[in-house]
Scaffold this active site. Structure first.
Site, PDB file in Angstrom:
ATOM      1  N   GLN A 146      -0.117  -5.717  -3.644  1.00  0.00           N
ATOM      2  CA  GLN A 146      -0.769  -6.760  -2.799  1.00  0.00           C
ATOM      3  C   GLN A 146      -2.026  -7.128  -2.558  1.00  0.00           C
ATOM      4  O   GLN A 146      -2.710  -8.086  -1.841  1.00  0.00           O
ATOM      5  CB  GLN A 146      -0.093  -6.093  -1.409  1.00  0.00           C
ATOM      6  CG  GLN A 146      -0.691  -4.990  -0.739  1.00  0.00           C
ATOM      7  CD  GLN A 146       0.066  -4.558   0.474  1.00  0.00           C
ATOM      8  OE1 GLN A 146       1.277  -3.906   0.292  1.00  0.00           O
ATOM      9  NE2 GLN A 146      -0.513  -4.703   1.673  1.00  0.00           N
ATOM     10  N   CYS A 152       2.412  -6.744   2.680  1.00  0.00           N
ATOM     11  CA  CYS A 152       3.621  -5.900   2.236  1.00  0.00           C
ATOM     12  C   CYS A 152       4.866  -6.077   2.894  1.00  0.00           C
ATOM     13  O   CYS A 152       5.862  -5.928   1.780  1.00  0.00           O
ATOM     14  CB  CYS A 152       3.342  -4.194   2.947  1.00  0.00           C
ATOM     15  SG  CYS A 152       3.524  -4.563   4.796  1.00  0.00           S
ATOM     16  N   HIS A 289       4.136  -0.402   7.801  1.00  0.00           N
ATOM     17  CA  HIS A 289       4.133  -0.835   6.486  1.00  0.00           C
ATOM     18  C   HIS A 289       5.360  -1.137   6.197  1.00  0.00           C
ATOM     19  O   HIS A 289       6.509  -0.607   6.400  1.00  0.00           O
ATOM     20  CB  HIS A 289       3.400   0.422   5.756  1.00  0.00           C
ATOM     21  CG  HIS A 289       3.135   0.040   4.348  1.00  0.00           C
ATOM     22  ND1 HIS A 289       2.643  -1.129   3.828  1.00  0.00           N
ATOM     23  CD2 HIS A 289       3.414   0.747   3.176  1.00  0.00           C
ATOM     24  CE1 HIS A 289       2.513  -1.248   2.611  1.00  0.00           C
ATOM     25  NE2 HIS A 289       3.111  -0.077   2.039  1.00  0.00           N
ATOM     26  N   ASN A 309       6.373   1.189  -3.580  1.00  0.00           N
ATOM     27  CA  ASN A 309       5.265   0.610  -2.845  1.00  0.00           C
ATOM     28  C   ASN A 309       4.574  -0.600  -3.545  1.00  0.00           C
ATOM     29  O   ASN A 309       4.965  -0.946  -4.719  1.00  0.00           O
ATOM     30  CB  ASN A 309       4.225   1.744  -2.532  1.00  0.00           C
ATOM     31  CG  ASN A 309       3.443   1.758  -1.439  1.00  0.00           C
ATOM     32  OD1 ASN A 309       3.321   0.541  -0.791  1.00  0.00           O
ATOM     33  ND2 ASN A 309       2.419   2.480  -0.948  1.00  0.00           N
TER      34      ASN A 309
END
Ligand SMILES: *[C@@H]1O[C@H](CO)[C@@H](O)[C@H](O)[C@H]1NC(C)=O
Ligand SMILES: *[C@@H]1O[C@H](CO)[C@@H](O)[C@H](O)[C@H]1NC(C)=O
Length: 347
Positions: A146, A152, A289, A309
């Site tokens: 990102q 996110c 997140h 992630n």
């Protein structure tokens, strides 16, 4: 000559002497101590490894200081024989505050109610395997980055849509977080300033779907929505489901069927510098997140979620984390069991 002026003269002499000494030390700097040399060497290697350059010598020095304090912290945590290890990854020259303000972006404003397109959670009757990894089933795209954009939420939502699309159609297509950053911008989602996954699902339902990453590539900053590309639909969904909170069994039943979006608290230094192993915290429960859960399993009897992630492959285990599953705190480690959801594709 009186006493005062004699004292003054002696002081003057002392000042001159000190200055001379200063000049001497400046001209021939003392050799740094062994520890500093080792640290500096390690820092320089790290800088090269991560291709880091700074604008000034001052910043170089300041970053070196932060790097050293992070290293001390990493050694301190790693010496505790925990189920996870930390490392000096690419975030090791950032203070935890800088890290938080740059890389987190899950933001829910006040009380928000899901829209009527939401389906209700209903696991049905099927066997739940003891472990599953959707990467091995070809439902997960490569690790994305990102960059310094709080998007996110877009990566998390799209990861889940990419997966259900692959499961239903057999095609794994990388979808466009940039379209969400540019076009899903309004009351609830704020591009690089944060957003929530369920609102991204709602956008995709209203828009008829979402374009591919290839057609609408990622820039990592806010741009104007391109409505022509946004109409080139690469995948679509028909609804989404909020998973009951504080229930990791319900999450497991959902993940047995498809990857899910989860909100977590990723603000801790341990999270910032995580390398490998089952992460058990420290971390808080302030959801900040968005990530994707792509499976679950157990390591030496300790349950974990496989978390994808969006911080590149340099963070964690090639971009992934094993996050503890089955915490005695019903909210889950880092709040993983507080807000999770998945998209539905009914055709
Ligand atoms: C480290 O932890 C493992 C498992 O938790 C244990 O088996 C081992 O004895 C511990 N080692 C030390 C040095 O404490
Ligand atoms: C958690 O979810 C499972 C599966 O949906 C369900 O059987 C169970 O009753 C739930 N537990 C609680 C405490 O709600």
């Amino acid at each position: 000559m009186n006493i005062t002026s004699s004292v003054t003269r002696n002081n003057m002499l002392a000042i001159v002497l000190v200055c001379v000494l200063c000049v001497c030390t400046d001209a021939r700097p003392e050799k740094p101590t062994g520890e500093v040399t080792v640290m500096e060497k390690r820092y320089k290697t790290w800088l090269k490894q991560h291709g880091k350059t700074y604008n000034s010598k001052d910043e170089w020095n300041m970053r070196f200081g932060i790097y050293q304090s992070n290293l001390k912290f990493i050694e301190f945590v790693n010496a505790q024989n925990l189920s996870y290890k930390l490392t000096d990854n690419e975030f090791a020259d950032m203070t935890n505050f800088e890290f938080q303000t740059t890389y987190l972006g899950y933001k829910r404003k006040g009380h928000w109610l899901p829209q009527n397109q939401q389906h209700s959670y209903n696991v049905g009757n099927y066997a739940i395997p003891s472990s599953i990894d959707w990467r091995k089933k070809g439902a997960v795209t490569r690790i994305k980055n990102q960059d310094s954009c709080g998007s996110c939420w877009a990566f998390s939502a799209l990861g889940a849509v990419e997966a259900i699309n692959q499961i239903k159609t057999g095609n794994l297509v990388s979808l466009s977080p940039q379209e969400l950053v540019d076009c899903n911008f309004g009351l609830d989602n704020h591009g690089c300033s944060g957003g929530i996954m369920e609102k991204a699902y709602e956008f995709m339902m209203l828009n008829g779907g979402i374009s591919s990453d290839e057609d609408y590539p990622y820039k990592g900053r806010q741009g104007l929505c391109n409505p022509i590309i946004a109409r080139k639909i690469a995948a679509s969904i028909t609804g989404y489901v909020r998973i009951p909170e504080r229930n990791e069994t319900a999450m497991q039943a959902a993940v047995a069927r498809q990857p899910i979006s989860v909100a977590i608290d990723a603000s801790a230094s341990e999270f910032q510098l995580y390398a490998d192993g089952v992460f058990t915290g420290s971390c808080g429960k302030k959801l900040n997140h968005g990530v994707l859960v792509v499976g679950y399993g157990k390591d030496k009897g300790v349950g974990y979620w496989i978390v994808k992630n969006s911080w590149g492959t340099g963070w964690g285990n090639k971009g992934y984390m094993k996050l503890h599953r089955g915490s005695s705190d019903k909210r889950g480690v880092c709040g993983v069991a507080m807000e999770s959801s998945y998209p539905v594709k009914d055709f």
